[in-house]
Design a protein around this motif. Structure first.
Motif, PDB file in Angstrom:
ATOM      1  N   LEU A  48       0.819  -1.213   0.000  1.00 36.54           N
ATOM      2  CA  LEU A  48       0.000   0.000   0.000  1.00 36.54           C
ATOM      3  C   LEU A  48       0.857   1.269   0.000  1.00 36.54           C
ATOM      4  O   LEU A  48       0.461   2.293  -0.573  1.00 36.54           O
ATOM      5  N   ASN A  49       2.037   1.184   0.613  1.00 31.17           N
ATOM      6  CA  ASN A  49       2.929   2.350   0.678  1.00 31.17           C
ATOM      7  C   ASN A  49       3.883   2.433  -0.504  1.00 31.17           C
ATOM      8  O   ASN A  49       4.658   3.385  -0.618  1.00 31.17           O
ATOM      9  N   SER A  50       3.817   1.394  -1.375  1.00 31.66           N
ATOM     10  CA  SER A  50       4.776   1.336  -2.480  1.00 31.66           C
ATOM     11  C   SER A  50       4.460   2.350  -3.586  1.00 31.66           C
ATOM     12  O   SER A  50       5.328   2.712  -4.385  1.00 31.66           O
ATOM     13  N   GLY A  51       3.210   2.754  -3.670  1.00 30.77           N
ATOM     14  CA  GLY A  51       2.811   3.665  -4.749  1.00 30.77           C
ATOM     15  C   GLY A  51       2.552   2.939  -6.049  1.00 30.77           C
ATOM     16  O   GLY A  51       2.227   3.572  -7.060  1.00 30.77           O
ATOM     17  N   ASP A  52       2.691   1.617  -6.085  1.00 31.36           N
ATOM     18  CA  ASP A  52       2.450   0.815  -7.287  1.00 31.36           C
ATOM     19  C   ASP A  52       0.943   0.623  -7.430  1.00 31.36           C
ATOM     20  O   ASP A  52       0.338  -0.187  -6.711  1.00 31.36           O
ATOM     21  N   ALA A  53       0.334   1.345  -8.342  1.00 30.83           N
ATOM     22  CA  ALA A  53      -1.119   1.321  -8.494  1.00 30.83           C
ATOM     23  C   ALA A  53      -1.636  -0.075  -8.833  1.00 30.83           C
ATOM     24  O   ALA A  53      -2.672  -0.504  -8.320  1.00 30.83           O
ATOM     25  N   ASP A  54      -0.908  -0.784  -9.718  1.00 30.75           N
ATOM     26  CA  ASP A  54      -1.363  -2.125 -10.112  1.00 30.75           C
ATOM     27  C   ASP A  54      -1.323  -3.074  -8.923  1.00 30.75           C
ATOM     28  O   ASP A  54      -2.259  -3.860  -8.705  1.00 30.75           O
ATOM     29  N   ALA A  55      -0.208  -3.015  -8.151  1.00 29.30           N
ATOM     30  CA  ALA A  55      -0.074  -3.900  -6.990  1.00 29.30           C
ATOM     31  C   ALA A  55      -1.139  -3.586  -5.941  1.00 29.30           C
ATOM     32  O   ALA A  55      -1.736  -4.488  -5.343  1.00 29.30           O
ATOM     33  N   ILE A  56      -1.399  -2.304  -5.721  1.00 30.46           N
ATOM     34  CA  ILE A  56      -2.412  -1.907  -4.747  1.00 30.46           C
ATOM     35  C   ILE A  56      -3.785  -2.378  -5.197  1.00 30.46           C
ATOM     36  O   ILE A  56      -4.583  -2.899  -4.401  1.00 30.46           O
ATOM     37  N   SER A  57      -4.073  -2.219  -6.488  1.00 30.46           N
ATOM     38  CA  SER A  57      -5.365  -2.646  -7.026  1.00 30.46           C
ATOM     39  C   SER A  57      -5.548  -4.155  -6.861  1.00 30.46           C
ATOM     40  O   SER A  57      -6.617  -4.626  -6.472  1.00 30.46           O
ATOM     41  N   GLU A  58      -4.468  -4.910  -7.165  1.00 29.55           N
ATOM     42  CA  GLU A  58      -4.536  -6.363  -7.034  1.00 29.55           C
ATOM     43  C   GLU A  58      -4.753  -6.772  -5.575  1.00 29.55           C
ATOM     44  O   GLU A  58      -5.506  -7.710  -5.272  1.00 29.55           O
ATOM     45  N   LEU A  59      -4.083  -6.068  -4.649  1.00 27.46           N
ATOM     46  CA  LEU A  59      -4.253  -6.379  -3.233  1.00 27.46           C
ATOM     47  C   LEU A  59      -5.686  -6.118  -2.785  1.00 27.46           C
ATOM     48  O   LEU A  59      -6.282  -6.944  -2.074  1.00 27.46           O
ATOM     49  N   LEU A  60      -6.239  -4.983  -3.188  1.00 28.76           N
ATOM     50  CA  LEU A  60      -7.602  -4.659  -2.791  1.00 28.76           C
ATOM     51  C   LEU A  60      -8.608  -5.661  -3.371  1.00 28.76           C
ATOM     52  O   LEU A  60      -9.567  -6.060  -2.702  1.00 28.76           O
ATOM     53  N   GLU A  61      -8.370  -6.073  -4.606  1.00 27.62           N
ATOM     54  CA  GLU A  61      -9.241  -7.078  -5.227  1.00 27.62           C
ATOM     55  C   GLU A  61      -9.139  -8.405  -4.491  1.00 27.62           C
ATOM     56  O   GLU A  61     -10.130  -9.121  -4.298  1.00 27.62           O
ATOM     57  N   ALA A  62      -7.896  -8.738  -4.075  1.00 28.95           N
ATOM     58  CA  ALA A  62      -7.682  -9.989  -3.344  1.00 28.95           C
ATOM     59  C   ALA A  62      -8.397  -9.950  -1.998  1.00 28.95           C
ATOM     60  O   ALA A  62      -9.002 -10.938  -1.564  1.00 28.95           O
ATOM     61  N   GLU A  63      -8.323  -8.783  -1.329  1.00 26.13           N
ATOM     62  CA  GLU A  63      -8.993  -8.643  -0.025  1.00 26.13           C
ATOM     63  C   GLU A  63     -10.510  -8.801  -0.189  1.00 26.13           C
ATOM     64  O   GLU A  63     -11.163  -9.466   0.613  1.00 26.13           O
ATOM     65  N   GLU A  64     -11.049  -8.185  -1.229  1.00 29.04           N
ATOM     66  CA  GLU A  64     -12.485  -8.286  -1.463  1.00 29.04           C
ATOM     67  C   GLU A  64     -12.887  -9.723  -1.789  1.00 29.04           C
ATOM     68  O   GLU A  64     -13.903 -10.232  -1.291  1.00 29.04           O
ATOM     69  N   ALA A  65     -12.068 -10.386  -2.613  1.00 33.08           N
ATOM     70  CA  ALA A  65     -12.365 -11.776  -2.977  1.00 33.08           C
ATOM     71  C   ALA A  65     -12.311 -12.673  -1.747  1.00 33.08           C
ATOM     72  O   ALA A  65     -13.139 -13.581  -1.579  1.00 33.08           O
ATOM     73  N   ALA A  66     -11.319 -12.428  -0.875  1.00 29.92           N
ATOM     74  CA  ALA A  66     -11.190 -13.232   0.345  1.00 29.92           C
ATOM     75  C   ALA A  66     -12.406 -13.023   1.247  1.00 29.92           C
ATOM     76  O   ALA A  66     -12.925 -13.972   1.847  1.00 29.92           O
ATOM     77  N   ALA A  67     -12.858 -11.768   1.350  1.00 27.07           N
ATOM     78  CA  ALA A  67     -14.018 -11.482   2.189  1.00 27.07           C
ATOM     79  C   ALA A  67     -15.269 -12.161   1.641  1.00 27.07           C
ATOM     80  O   ALA A  67     -16.069 -12.741   2.391  1.00 27.07           O
ATOM     81  N   GLN A  68     -15.435 -12.102   0.326  1.00 25.50           N
ATOM     82  CA  GLN A  68     -16.596 -12.741  -0.286  1.00 25.50           C
ATOM     83  C   GLN A  68     -16.556 -14.254  -0.088  1.00 25.50           C
ATOM     84  O   GLN A  68     -17.588 -14.886   0.168  1.00 25.50           O
ATOM     85  N   ALA A  69     -15.352 -14.833  -0.197  1.00 24.41           N
ATOM     86  CA  ALA A  69     -15.213 -16.280   0.006  1.00 24.41           C
ATOM     87  C   ALA A  69     -15.551 -16.650   1.445  1.00 24.41           C
ATOM     88  O   ALA A  69     -16.195 -17.678   1.713  1.00 24.41           O
ATOM     89  N   HIS A  70     -15.121 -15.786   2.384  1.00 25.70           N
ATOM     90  CA  HIS A  70     -15.413 -16.039   3.799  1.00 25.70           C
ATOM     91  C   HIS A  70     -16.918 -16.023   4.052  1.00 25.70           C
ATOM     92  O   HIS A  70     -17.463 -16.916   4.712  1.00 25.70           O
ATOM     93  N   PHE A  71     -17.598 -15.004   3.515  1.00 25.16           N
ATOM     94  CA  PHE A  71     -19.038 -14.924   3.698  1.00 25.16           C
ATOM     95  C   PHE A  71     -19.755 -16.092   3.024  1.00 25.16           C
ATOM     96  O   PHE A  71     -20.761 -16.598   3.537  1.00 25.16           O
ATOM     97  N   ALA A  72     -19.227 -16.515   1.878  1.00 22.92           N
ATOM     98  CA  ALA A  72     -19.835 -17.648   1.169  1.00 22.92           C
ATOM     99  C   ALA A  72     -19.711 -18.927   1.985  1.00 22.92           C
ATOM    100  O   ALA A  72     -20.653 -19.718   2.085  1.00 22.92           O
TER     101      ALA A  72
END
Length: 259
Positions: A48-72
């Motif tokens: 998140l502190n790296s400033g790498d927009a692609d890496a940050i976007s991928e991390l946020l998508e991964a967090e959302e996917a993990a949350a959805q999997a948990h709820f599922a």
């Protein structure tokens, strides 16, 4: 006998249970696209502190996917538990119907019963005297529990159903109220559990009519003629119902607590 409706409920619940189990297994075994969500908090913070927009976007998508999997997974586990209860409910209902449809209240042995027992005090002594009679100990008992306590309420509308039965029947020789019938139903439920070894709702959901019929047999006992006054007769019935309930309820609790 299992009714077509019970079979349908059972089959539907079993199918839902199987589907839920399969989906949970799939979730556990599949390669998650949210591997980034498994990183440590320090690693996530670094991205998140790296400033790498692609890496940050991928991390946020991964967090959302993990949350959805948990709820599922939580939803599937809940559906699995609900399906298990549906299966148990259908099976229990079928066993209960088979038992109570063939029940004969006249099979309860009232030999030796005398309303003079109700004058014994304290209540513990009264229950001890009743415990010597066939109405409490005059039936064969199961050696061990065959079905445990159910996960659902056996008689959610018991008092309403008792009221309907009382309105549809003729008056008894002695005053009887809903609590008296409820005590006798609980007595019958405990007796059935001890007799069959089935501690589930199959034996606990007693049709109210059987409580009424037992009350009728007790009220028609010849020794009731020695009791004078409606209030005294009503108190005598209350004492009998309560004594029967407490005596067998304690035995049922002890028996069904095994295993």
């Amino acid at each position: 006998m299992t009714t077509p409706k019970s079979r349908l409920i059972g089959a539907t619940a079993i199918a839902a249970l199987a589907l839920a189990g399969a989906l949970v297994a799939w979730q556990a075994s599949s390669d998650s696209p949210a591997d980034l969500a498994q990183l440590s908090d320090d690693d996530k913070l670094e991205i998140l502190n790296s400033g790498d927009a692609d890496a940050i976007s991928e991390l946020l998508e991964a967090e959302e996917a993990a949350a959805q999997a948990h709820f599922a997974r939580e939803r599937l586990e809940r559906q699995k538990r609900e399906a298990e209860i549906d299966v148990e409910h259908a099976e229990t209902k079928a066993r209960g119907a088979a038992y109570w449809d063939s029940f004969d209240p006249d099979s309860i042995d009232l030999t030796g019963f005398d309303f003079a027992i109700t004058s014994i005090s304290p209540p513990e002594k009264r229950r001890e005297k009743l415990a010597e009679l066939p109405i409490v100990n005059g039936f064969d008992r199961a050696a061990e529990m065959t079905h445990p306590l159910s996960k659902f309420d056996c008689n959610p509308t018991k008092f309403a159903e008792i009221g309907k039965v009382m309105k549809s029947q003729s008056d008894l020789p002695m005053p009887v109220d809903r609590n008296d019938i409820a005590n006798l139903l609980d007595y019958l439920a405990s007796r059935a559990a001890l007799k069959t070894g089935d501690c589930s709702c199959a034996t606990q959901a007693v049709p109210p009519i059987w409580g009424w019929e037992l009350a009728r047999r007790i009220a028609e006992n010849p020794t009731a003629e020695s009791i004078r006054g409606s209030a005294a007769k009503g108190q005598a019935m209350k004492k009998v119902g309560a004594a029967l309930y407490y005596e067998l309820d304690a035995q049922r609790r002890s028996f069904c607590g095994k295993g």
